[in-house]
Design a protein around this motif. Sequence first.
Motif, PDB file in Angstrom:
ATOM      1  N   VAL A   1       0.857  -1.185   0.000  1.00  0.00           N
ATOM      2  CA  VAL A   1       0.000   0.000   0.000  1.00  0.00           C
ATOM      3  C   VAL A   1       0.891   1.231   0.000  1.00  0.00           C
ATOM      4  O   VAL A   1       1.929   1.253   0.657  1.00  0.00           O
ATOM      5  N   VAL A   2       0.542   2.231  -0.794  1.00  0.00           N
ATOM      6  CA  VAL A   2       1.260   3.501  -0.756  1.00  0.00           C
ATOM      7  C   VAL A   2       0.366   4.524  -0.067  1.00  0.00           C
ATOM      8  O   VAL A   2      -0.794   4.698  -0.410  1.00  0.00           O
ATOM      9  N   LEU A   3       0.941   5.168   0.946  1.00  0.00           N
ATOM     10  CA  LEU A   3       0.200   6.125   1.752  1.00  0.00           C
ATOM     11  C   LEU A   3       0.714   7.511   1.400  1.00  0.00           C
ATOM     12  O   LEU A   3       1.902   7.791   1.566  1.00  0.00           O
ATOM     13  N   ASP A   4      -0.160   8.356   0.884  1.00  0.00           N
ATOM     14  CA  ASP A   4       0.265   9.694   0.482  1.00  0.00           C
ATOM     15  C   ASP A   4       0.178  10.632   1.672  1.00  0.00           C
ATOM     16  O   ASP A   4      -0.883  11.157   1.992  1.00  0.00           O
ATOM     17  N   ALA A   5       1.336  10.835   2.342  1.00  0.00           N
ATOM     18  CA  ALA A   5       1.340  11.723   3.505  1.00  0.00           C
ATOM     19  C   ALA A   5       1.498  13.178   3.079  1.00  0.00           C
ATOM     20  O   ALA A   5       1.403  14.082   3.886  1.00  0.00           O
TER      21      ALA A   5
ATOM     22  N   ASN B   1      -9.124   9.966 -10.230  1.00  0.00           N
ATOM     23  CA  ASN B   1     -10.590  10.017 -10.285  1.00  0.00           C
ATOM     24  C   ASN B   1     -11.268   8.909  -9.472  1.00  0.00           C
ATOM     25  O   ASN B   1     -12.485   8.817  -9.455  1.00  0.00           O
ATOM     26  N   ARG B   2     -10.494   8.073  -8.825  1.00  0.00           N
ATOM     27  CA  ARG B   2     -11.124   6.991  -8.063  1.00  0.00           C
ATOM     28  C   ARG B   2     -11.139   7.247  -6.568  1.00  0.00           C
ATOM     29  O   ARG B   2     -11.664   6.438  -5.805  1.00  0.00           O
ATOM     30  N   ILE B   3     -10.508   8.338  -6.149  1.00  0.00           N
ATOM     31  CA  ILE B   3     -10.450   8.607  -4.711  1.00  0.00           C
ATOM     32  C   ILE B   3     -11.806   9.114  -4.227  1.00  0.00           C
ATOM     33  O   ILE B   3     -12.349  10.082  -4.765  1.00  0.00           O
ATOM     34  N   VAL B   4     -12.360   8.446  -3.240  1.00  0.00           N
ATOM     35  CA  VAL B   4     -13.622   8.883  -2.661  1.00  0.00           C
ATOM     36  C   VAL B   4     -13.394   9.333  -1.222  1.00  0.00           C
ATOM     37  O   VAL B   4     -13.756  10.422  -0.816  1.00  0.00           O
ATOM     38  N   TYR B   5     -12.759   8.441  -0.450  1.00  0.00           N
ATOM     39  CA  TYR B   5     -12.501   8.759   0.955  1.00  0.00           C
ATOM     40  C   TYR B   5     -11.000   8.852   1.186  1.00  0.00           C
ATOM     41  O   TYR B   5     -10.205   8.453   0.344  1.00  0.00           O
ATOM     42  N   THR B   6     -10.643   9.366   2.360  1.00  0.00           N
ATOM     43  CA  THR B   6      -9.240   9.397   2.753  1.00  0.00           C
ATOM     44  C   THR B   6      -9.113   8.772   4.146  1.00  0.00           C
ATOM     45  O   THR B   6     -10.115   8.394   4.761  1.00  0.00           O
TER      46      THR B   6
ATOM     47  N   ALA C   1     -11.901   3.172   1.731  1.00  0.00           N
ATOM     48  CA  ALA C   1     -10.984   4.273   1.443  1.00  0.00           C
ATOM     49  C   ALA C   1      -9.806   3.830   0.586  1.00  0.00           C
ATOM     50  O   ALA C   1      -9.232   4.630  -0.148  1.00  0.00           O
ATOM     51  N   LEU C   2      -9.432   2.555   0.679  1.00  0.00           N
ATOM     52  CA  LEU C   2      -8.304   2.068  -0.103  1.00  0.00           C
ATOM     53  C   LEU C   2      -8.667   2.041  -1.586  1.00  0.00           C
ATOM     54  O   LEU C   2      -9.697   1.495  -1.964  1.00  0.00           O
ATOM     55  N   VAL C   3      -7.797   2.653  -2.402  1.00  0.00           N
ATOM     56  CA  VAL C   3      -8.042   2.647  -3.843  1.00  0.00           C
ATOM     57  C   VAL C   3      -7.152   1.591  -4.469  1.00  0.00           C
ATOM     58  O   VAL C   3      -5.929   1.707  -4.450  1.00  0.00           O
ATOM     59  N   LYS C   4      -7.781   0.566  -4.998  1.00  0.00           N
ATOM     60  CA  LYS C   4      -7.003  -0.505  -5.608  1.00  0.00           C
ATOM     61  C   LYS C   4      -6.515  -0.065  -6.985  1.00  0.00           C
ATOM     62  O   LYS C   4      -7.236   0.598  -7.710  1.00  0.00           O
TER      63      LYS C   4
ATOM     64  N   ASN D   1      -7.410  15.142   3.326  1.00  0.00           N
ATOM     65  CA  ASN D   1      -8.054  15.996   2.358  1.00  0.00           C
ATOM     66  C   ASN D   1      -7.241  17.279   2.206  1.00  0.00           C
ATOM     67  O   ASN D   1      -6.877  17.893   3.191  1.00  0.00           O
ATOM     68  N   PRO D   2      -6.954  17.703   0.965  1.00  0.00           N
ATOM     69  CA  PRO D   2      -6.117  18.890   0.773  1.00  0.00           C
ATOM     70  C   PRO D   2      -6.690  20.142   1.431  1.00  0.00           C
ATOM     71  O   PRO D   2      -5.962  21.078   1.714  1.00  0.00           O
TER      72      PRO D   2
END
Lengths: 233, 271
Positions: free
Chosen positions: B37-41, B56-61, B75-78, B92-93
């Motif tokens: 899994v890659v976690l975007d910190a 375009n597949r990100i819904v939750y964080t 929340a995990l985007v495969k 969330n930005p």
Amino acid sequence: MNAASRARARRVLILPPQRSCDWRQWLPDQREFLAAGSVDLHLGDWSMGCRELTELMDALAREGYTVQQVITHCATTQIGAAALGFPSSHRPIQESGKDNGDTDSTDRRGDLRIHRGTLRAGDQFNSEGHALIIGDVNPGASVTAKGDVYVWGRLRGRAHAGAAGSPSARIIALQLRPLQLRIADLVARGPEEPPWPGQAEQACIRDGDIAIEPAQPPFLDDQTNQRKSFSAG
Amino acid sequence: MTISRTILICSGKGGVGKTTLTANLGIALARQGARTVVLDADFGLRNLDLLLGLENRIVYTAQEVLAETCRLDQALVKHKQESNLALLPAGNPRMLEWLKPEDMQAIVSMLSERFDYVLIDCPAGIEDGFKNAAAAAKEAIVITTPEVSAVRDADRVIGLLNTRGVAPVQLVLNRVRPRMMANQEMLAVDDVTDILALPLLGLVLEDEQVIVSTNRGEPLTLNGSASPAAKAYTHIARRLQGEDVPLMDPAREGRTGLRAKVRRLMQTKIF
């Protein structure tokens, strides 16, 4: 229950130093001293890649030991252990702790404050007396001492000796390539040309300027002819 | 795999290739069969999702997961092609302030139950973003380029990682140009490892294909590209898994003739 399990986890199998023997010969005798079961494995200074670690782990398994954790002084070994999926802890022989005062990597002997390990960019090391760095001082790091600054390694950062104003203070390093030198209230940029290899150098005040010359041990009297004989040779 | 490995990918300086390494390493590890899994910190300026083509597949964080408004697997985007790889944006930005080091640790401990590798893409700098990301990491990969400024920042970051007890810390040298190194116009590999004093995990050559793949949202390692950078990333992943892959020698990669070699021997190093 809790105490018992902790006592079990503390069983440590310690490999003898790398130079002293081959672990393959050493291992079969160990069952006499430590019964089979789960142990922490202390690898000391052994440098092992994945292949040798796997071999060692297999051999340990045949002897009936289950390794819970790997402890090592060697970075290569730790990387290997991490790759094989063992929890590991790295205990450098020379601690690489940092600046802020009394970390375990620094100690005091009289008016000498010692730091073991590299001082990295942004680190600052201060001493009320002399400062001894056993390791490198990287660009961006700085050492300040009211007395002398000794670097058993490469000095590539900033150093300030005689910070309280003592003009007889010196800066000595195995390799002197600082960004900036200060002695008392004088400031000098580091030399542009690379230093002579294999020659420890010192910076001190000569005729109101900071000069770099071959280092003299602190116990030698600071005689000019002594220096000349050095530079002639 | 007996335990999950949490690896922070950081550099100090921006723009040296943290996110590119994270994306490519994530894909390469997944292709080698590791659940990754890659976690975007770096969620303030997040673009790991862009590089992976998952924007375009990100819904939750992770923020929603911790607030328990959604489950972790929602929340995990495969990844669309590589099913072993998943992406999780840390936040969330628009809400930068919410994340604390404890939150990061909570997210990572959730992830490490399900994955063999948790790669954390660290933001540039050494402020709160870095501290949050570093709080949860056990190991680290420091990436730098052969430039004085990048090396200086990496040195600072390594010092900070050491005080936090993150170990082992390994080094990746990115954007290596063999020709420039041979002509002494760039810091040599030795100059960099001399200062940073870290084991070298890999060398990545400067490669135009990286730009193409970034814009397309398909990391180079995804399609088994034969470009030099793709090879380097795959090798890094294999070394990380404990394989013995010899390091590339930049002197042999560049088309250096005898003259350049002699010149290299004669001259002293520029740094």
